[in-house]
Write a protein that holds these residues in place. Structure first.
Motif: not given
Length: 430
Positions: A303-309, A287-301, A319-322
């Motif tokens: 972001x949340x969408x990398x967990x759905x790539x 169900x999660x494929x192609x959906x929108x992800x967000x997270x409380x804060x981001x570091x090391x460039x 280069x695929x980890x949040x």
């Protein structure tokens, strides 16, 4: 004149995945004979004989003979057999090693048949999509990626069985002794010309019962109730596609069926020893494929969408980890865009840092408000690589929250499996 080598046999239209259910004989019930032995079974080993038996049972091949529960000969038809999901193969190198039966099977009986026989249960069907090519997208493993991929190259059956063990696997492209490539995309478009490749599609799951667990799991409205054993109530829920769970009161043997989960995640049993709870594990999709992800804060460039790539690597270098900064109660969430019936969530945790996922909660909500979310799984124990967790409920938002101070979000992939709620139609409503 030289002689050309014989052409290899064409690949089967269907491959069947199965598992051993009993290695000490089998329960006697109505069973029909497919093969008499090596003289007519095309297999030449335990595995290939069993696969030939599975194919014959699934395809409802011509019946050579039948016996009743006492072993007496009789005349039987496939209509009497129903949807057979079990078969029996002779586990021996004797002259009748290829003997094969299809059977209707019931648990709990004395195993009266000889222990040279093994009973198997068919779990998935793999349908041939095309030959001479492989899927254009969705590749996540194969070739020499890992030990499992290397082992699966030895046979098409081994490749099928490996796909069956991986929730994200939707298609396989098999090239003998070279690759068991697996793909996670919902569709497969043929690419390239490779004469010895065969590509199969994994079928949807069968509906099955998970349980019983101790305790009731009520609160959602009931669609039906009946008096019966746990097995009888399980059969009713499986056969009526709207049913998602039931609870059974032991004292009265009454079962109460529901076609929805309530907002407080009542799939979790409450521990009351006078009750049993069971939920349906049924056809599911990513169900999660192609959906929108967000997270409380981001570091090391990161972001949340990398967990759905769609990249399953647990290596930070991919280069695929949040990544979040050290913080208190960090969270990550995905919006599924519509209320869905969640079954399970898989998380791929970064290699080398198992402690960062320690204590995490997987939570569900119908609103974009963490305060309204209820935990469906956790607290998680630290791990590396991919872990899969039961998480049942109806929700639009799936959250991963790590309670405490000095915590990091640092995982590489999240997969949410289930089905869209409005695609599930109750069979009955009382």
């Amino acid at each position: 004149l030289g002689c050309w080598p014989p052409s290899p046999p064409p690949p089967p239209d269907v491959m069947v995945s199965y598992s051993e259910a009993s290695t000490q004989g089998y329960c006697r019930d109505l069973h029909v004979r497919m093969f008499d032995g090596d003289s007519d079974n095309p297999g030449n080993s335990k595995a290939t004989r069993a696969q030939a038996c599975a194919q014959a049972c699934y395809n409802k091949a011509p019946i050579k003979g039948a016996n009743d529960a006492t072993g007496q000969p009789l005349t039987a038809t496939w209509e009497e057999m129903g949807d057979t999901i079990s078969f029996i193969s002779y586990d021996s190198e004797a002259s009748n090693a290829g003997r094969c039966y299809c059977t209707r099977e019931y648990d709990g009986c004395d195993r009266t048949a000889p222990n040279q026989y093994v009973r198997y249960e068919i779990s998935r069907i793999y349908e041939l999509q095309f030959t001479g090519g492989y899927c254009a997208s969705g590749y996540y493993a194969g070739n020499n990626d890992d030990a499992a991929s290397i082992a699966a190259k030895v046979s098409l059956q081994a490749c099928v069985d490996l796909c069956n063990s991986e929730a994200q696997c939707k298609f396989i492209s098999y090239q003998p002794q070279y690759t068991c490539s697996r793909y996670s995309d919902a569709a497969c478009t043929k690419t390239d010309s490779a004469a010895d490749f065969v590509t199969y599609k994994k079928s949807a799951e069968e509906r099955s019962i998970v349980g019983p667990a101790v305790g009731g799991c009520g609160n959602a409205p009931y669609m039906h109730q009946m008096v019966g054993t746990f097995e009888e109530c399980s059969d009713w829920c499986i056969q009526n596609t709207g049913c998602v769970k039931f609870q059974r009161r032991i004292a009265t043997t009454t079962c109460y069926f529901s076609d929805a989960f309530s907002t407080n995640n009542d799939a979790q049993p409450n521990g009351n020893t006078d009750w049993q709870c069971a939920v349906i594990e049924g056809p599911s999709s990513l169900l999660s494929e192609g959906k929108t992800a967000t997270q409380s804060a981001t570091s090391h460039s990161a972001p949340a969408p990398l967990a759905l790539d769609g990249n399953p690597s647990a290596d930070w270098g991919s280069g695929s980890c949040v990544h979040s900064p050290s913080s208190t109660d960090p969270w990550w969430k995905v919006d599924l865009e519509t209320t869905s019936r969640i079954q399970r969530v898989a998380i791929t945790e970064r290699l080398g840092y198992p402690g960062r996922i320690e204590g995490a909660l997987i939570m569900l909500s119908d609103t974009d408000d963490l305060q309204s979310a209820n935990a469906c799984s956790g607290p998680l124990v630290g791990f590396e690589g991919r872990g899969e967790f039961d998480c049942r409920g109806d929700a639009r938002y799936v959250w991963i929250k790590i309670p405490g101070s000095g915590k990091y979000l640092n995982f590489c992939e999240v997969e949410v499996y289930g089905n869209v709620l409005n695609a599930v139609t109750p069979a009955y409503k009382y």
